[in-house]
Design an enzyme around this catalytic site. Structure first.
Site, short mmCIF file in Angstrom:
data_model
loop_
_atom_site.label_atom_id
_atom_site.label_comp_id
_atom_site.label_asym_id
_atom_site.label_seq_id
_atom_site.Cartn_x
_atom_site.Cartn_y
_atom_site.Cartn_z
CG HIS A 49 83.79 -9.72 50.17
ND1 HIS A 49 84.71 -9.03 49.62
CD2 HIS A 49 84.23 -10.73 51.10
CE1 HIS A 49 85.94 -9.77 49.79
NE2 HIS A 49 85.59 -10.78 50.72
CG HIS A 56 80.89 -6.03 55.31
ND1 HIS A 56 80.89 -7.13 54.94
CD2 HIS A 56 82.13 -5.36 54.97
CE1 HIS A 56 82.38 -7.20 54.20
NE2 HIS A 56 82.87 -6.32 54.32
CD GLU A 81 82.46 -9.13 45.38
OE1 GLU A 81 82.45 -8.56 44.58
OE2 GLU A 81 83.19 -8.64 46.53
CG HIS A 207 87.38 -1.48 45.00
ND1 HIS A 207 87.11 -2.55 45.65
CD2 HIS A 207 87.87 -0.43 45.42
CE1 HIS A 207 87.69 -1.92 46.84
NE2 HIS A 207 88.23 -0.91 46.68
#
EC number: 2.6.99.2
Length: 255
Positions: A49, A56, A81, A207
């Site tokens: 992502h 990150h 994502e 998640h």
């Protein structure tokens, strides 16, 4: 005869490996190295992502991981994502991943903790979905575990949706799976998944999934196609080692 489903695929999310890497300037831990370890341990795909602030995963990581996966694709999939900004869509056009998961996060969002409101944003998503599908990507929408929202997914042209499982994970963590809250949260995810299956959509989950809360979801919805797991897997890797953590999560999806 009871219908049998193919085991849910594990796509290892490498965001937290990149987050640790970004806390120093040494390049360690190396994101590509841990992507390779995940694949050698049985992961069926890698997820990233890339956020605008590169807190990150960085754009360079996306290109490096695409190179790692190049000889393995499409059997081993790359899932990217992100919110469909111009920069994100340009990056996806360069990489041409097998799967793109669209999330509604604002740039400053702490994490992806809510799904699309398709009654308000569905029309806006249609041209984005069409563009991505023309590039050969499977398009997945990040959605809340709300069976009432699920029927709106096909109108966007998306191939399926990923159910946000954070609320379910929190309910299990705070109250236990067998509690009223835990069971209600479980049934919300399973109910949304079942509606998606009836509509012929691909159903993913993701998640805060861990080794305890994942098997009940798979038992309730054995047709789940993919689980994208990163945070809890990375935490468990501190206990078991990264490769062993990947193997354990693969086993958790095989119930």
């Amino acid at each position: 005869m009871e219908k049998r489903y193919t085991m849910a695929r594990l796509s290892v999310n490498l965001n937290k490996v990149a987050l640790l890497r970004n806390s120093r300037h040494t390049g360690s831990p190396n994101v590509v190295e841990f992507g390779r370890i995940a694949l050698e341990a049985g992961a069926k795909g890698l997820t990233v992502h890339p956020r605008p602030d590169e807190r990150h995963i960085r754009r360079t990581d996306v290109h490096d991981l695409a190179a790692l996966l190049a000889p393995l694709r499409p059997a081993i999939e790359f899932n990217i994502e992100g919110r469909p900004t111009a920069d994100f869509l340009d990056l996806v056009a360069e990489i041409r991943p097998e799967q793109v998961t669209l999330v509604p996060d604002a740039p400053q969002a702490f994490t992806s903790d809510s799904g699309w409101n398709l009654s308000a944003e569905g029309e806006t998503l249609k041209p984005v979905v069409q563009r991505l599908k023309q590039q050969g990507a499977r398009v997945i929408l990040f959605m809340d575990p709300d069976a009432a929202q699920t029927p709106a997914v096909p109108a966007t042209g998306a191939d399926g949706f990923e159910i946000y499982t954070g609320a379910y994970a929190e309910a299990v963590r705070l109250h236990g799976l067998d509690s009223e809250a835990g069971q209600a949260a479980l049934q919300a995810v399973v109910g949304a998944a079942q509606v998606g299956q009836r509509l012929g959509l691909m159903v993913n989950i993701g998640h805060d999934l861990d080794l305890l809360n994942t098997p009940p979801l798979i038992a309730g919805a054995p047709f789940i196609h993919e689980a994208s797991i990163g945070h809890e897997l990375t935490g468990d890797a501190l206990r078991y080692g990264f490769a062993e953590a990947v193997r354990r999560y693969g086993a958790a999806l095989a119930v």
